[in-house]
Design a protein around this motif. Sequence first.
Motif, PDB file in Angstrom:
ATOM      1  N   GLY A  31     -40.642 -39.079  16.619  1.00 53.91           N
ATOM      2  CA  GLY A  31     -42.080 -39.042  16.352  1.00 53.91           C
ATOM      3  C   GLY A  31     -42.404 -38.537  14.958  1.00 53.91           C
ATOM      4  N   ASP A  32     -41.605 -37.590  14.469  1.00 48.77           N
ATOM      5  CA  ASP A  32     -41.863 -37.053  13.128  1.00 48.77           C
ATOM      6  C   ASP A  32     -41.529 -38.091  12.057  1.00 48.77           C
ATOM      7  N   ALA A  33     -40.445 -38.821  12.275  1.00 41.80           N
ATOM      8  CA  ALA A  33     -40.029 -39.849  11.313  1.00 41.80           C
ATOM      9  C   ALA A  33     -41.066 -40.981  11.261  1.00 41.80           C
ATOM     10  N   LEU A  95     -38.340 -40.056   4.046  1.00 34.95           N
ATOM     11  CA  LEU A  95     -39.027 -39.074   4.886  1.00 34.95           C
ATOM     12  C   LEU A  95     -38.174 -38.612   6.068  1.00 34.95           C
ATOM     13  N   ASP A  96     -38.135 -37.316   6.264  1.00 31.63           N
ATOM     14  CA  ASP A  96     -37.517 -36.680   7.443  1.00 31.63           C
ATOM     15  C   ASP A  96     -35.991 -36.769   7.470  1.00 31.63           C
ATOM     16  N   PHE A  97     -35.373 -36.919   6.318  1.00 29.34           N
ATOM     17  CA  PHE A  97     -33.906 -36.792   6.234  1.00 29.34           C
ATOM     18  C   PHE A  97     -33.564 -36.348   4.821  1.00 29.34           C
ATOM     19  N   ASP A 121     -39.033 -33.606   3.267  1.00 27.24           N
ATOM     20  CA  ASP A 121     -38.184 -33.328   4.423  1.00 27.24           C
ATOM     21  C   ASP A 121     -38.201 -31.846   4.759  1.00 27.24           C
ATOM     22  N   HIS A 122     -37.769 -31.536   5.981  1.00 28.61           N
ATOM     23  CA  HIS A 122     -37.758 -30.130   6.409  1.00 28.61           C
ATOM     24  C   HIS A 122     -36.408 -29.680   6.969  1.00 28.61           C
ATOM     25  N   HIS A 123     -35.349 -30.421   6.660  1.00 30.89           N
ATOM     26  CA  HIS A 123     -34.010 -30.010   7.115  1.00 30.89           C
ATOM     27  C   HIS A 123     -33.327 -29.149   6.049  1.00 30.89           C
ATOM     28  N   PRO A 124     -32.442 -28.242   6.489  1.00 30.59           N
ATOM     29  CA  PRO A 124     -31.725 -27.432   5.495  1.00 30.59           C
ATOM     30  C   PRO A 124     -30.670 -28.246   4.733  1.00 30.59           C
ATOM     31  N   SER A 142     -42.172 -29.604  10.645  1.00 31.64           N
ATOM     32  CA  SER A 142     -41.942 -31.051  10.665  1.00 31.64           C
ATOM     33  C   SER A 142     -42.263 -31.655   9.302  1.00 31.64           C
ATOM     34  N   THR A 143     -41.761 -32.861   9.102  1.00 27.90           N
ATOM     35  CA  THR A 143     -42.127 -33.596   7.884  1.00 27.90           C
ATOM     36  C   THR A 143     -43.621 -33.916   7.908  1.00 27.90           C
ATOM     37  N   CYS A 144     -44.159 -34.131   9.100  1.00 30.29           N
ATOM     38  CA  CYS A 144     -45.601 -34.419   9.190  1.00 30.29           C
ATOM     39  C   CYS A 144     -46.440 -33.224   8.741  1.00 30.29           C
ATOM     40  N   THR A 172     -44.181 -33.767  18.479  1.00 25.60           N
ATOM     41  CA  THR A 172     -42.848 -34.151  18.963  1.00 25.60           C
ATOM     42  C   THR A 172     -41.773 -33.221  18.390  1.00 25.60           C
ATOM     43  N   ASP A 173     -41.895 -32.824  17.132  1.00 26.93           N
ATOM     44  CA  ASP A 173     -40.860 -31.957  16.550  1.00 26.93           C
ATOM     45  C   ASP A 173     -40.944 -30.510  17.048  1.00 26.93           C
ATOM     46  N   THR A 174     -42.067 -30.123  17.630  1.00 25.36           N
ATOM     47  CA  THR A 174     -42.176 -28.745  18.145  1.00 25.36           C
ATOM     48  C   THR A 174     -42.129 -28.706  19.667  1.00 25.36           C
TER      49      THR A 174
HETATM   50 MN    MN Z   1     -38.481 -33.960  11.693  1.00 22.19          MN
END
Ligand code: MN
Length: 339
Positions: A31-33, A95-97, A121-124, A142-144, A172-174
């Motif tokens: 959903g975030d992607a 987005l999101d990666f 993006d929000h990944h480490p 989230s990216t959103c 969706t991401d939470t």
């Molecule tokens: Mn995400």
Amino acid sequence: MSDFSKQLDGLSERLSQPQNIVIVPHKDPDGDAIGSCLAWCRVLNAAGHKSTVVLPDAAPASLLWMEGSASMLVFAEDAEGATARIAEATLLLYLDFNTLSRTGKLAAVLQERTLPVVLIDHHPFPDTSLAEILFSEVKVSSTCELSYGLMKALGFVPDKAAAECLYTGIMTDTGMLNHNSAHPAIYKTVAELLELGVDKDKVHREVFHSSSASRMRLIGHALCNKMHLLFGGKVAYIALSDEELQAFDYRAGDTEGLVNMPLSIEGVEIAALMTEKEGGQIKMSFRSKGKLAVNAFSEQYFSGGGHRNAAGGEFWGTLADAEVRFKESMSVYLQDVKP
Ligand code: MN
Ligand code: 5GP
């Protein structure tokens, strides 16, 4: 000037001229992607740019109600069309990666690019060589959520449809504001999205309450017959074969959320889900509570990564071999992290 302001100025400058933009999320989009891609697509098109979403592979049916989803190109279904669309772009928006391998087979096409890239993006642990302009923030949900802040900073106001895409990614991401949602700012963002017209009840109905009966039966089967508890109840895992998935008429997205469920059991700190895909690939999903870092575990043993408490990876071989590797590597990991 802070790095954020510098990146923002760079993006603002790029967008001061009409751009031909291709927007790309990670494979197995969630959903975030999809939400972030479609929200940006709508906002950028409204601002006079031409943008198209190119997915590495198909989106789950539960996300196809979103405005603009019918115009997305899917590389796995139309490699030629998707490649041609990328060839005419002047800007790529990832987005999101944050590592190219997350785009699967599309990575080979993207690797060839000589275009400027913007990454949000929000990944480490981002691969900083991936983009000229990089917004990487692990503290957001989230990216959103990150995207909404950026849109505001750029002076874009998402309309109702774009706001619903952003709201979907946050929810969706939470896990519907269950995890990664202790920072007050997220509630301000949610409030503002509602003020922009989000039909919250509709979004929840579409995303969370539109399962097929066979999907609910698959979840029931997985929890009742396939959930194993290990290491004194600290670890739970579920392994689902292709045959089982087919028996329950599996559709993309049907196992979404399943890996979180064993964490509701008192004492369970790590949960894993293994699903058998085509060609001998096993998709691995991991979730944890507290300080146990499943991204580090996944990176070390399953060529994966993600967030501390939510990560994924893969295994090549049989499902039975994946289970053995999981049990053995988890045993080593739990020894290593012992206080
Ligand atoms: Mn995400
Ligand atoms: P999920 O289990 O829902 O597929 O993924 C959980 C988290 O881990 C998501 O943030 C996702 O982006 C990330 N993730 C999933 N699979 C992989 C993978 O193979 N490699 C990396 N680096 N991250 C992954």
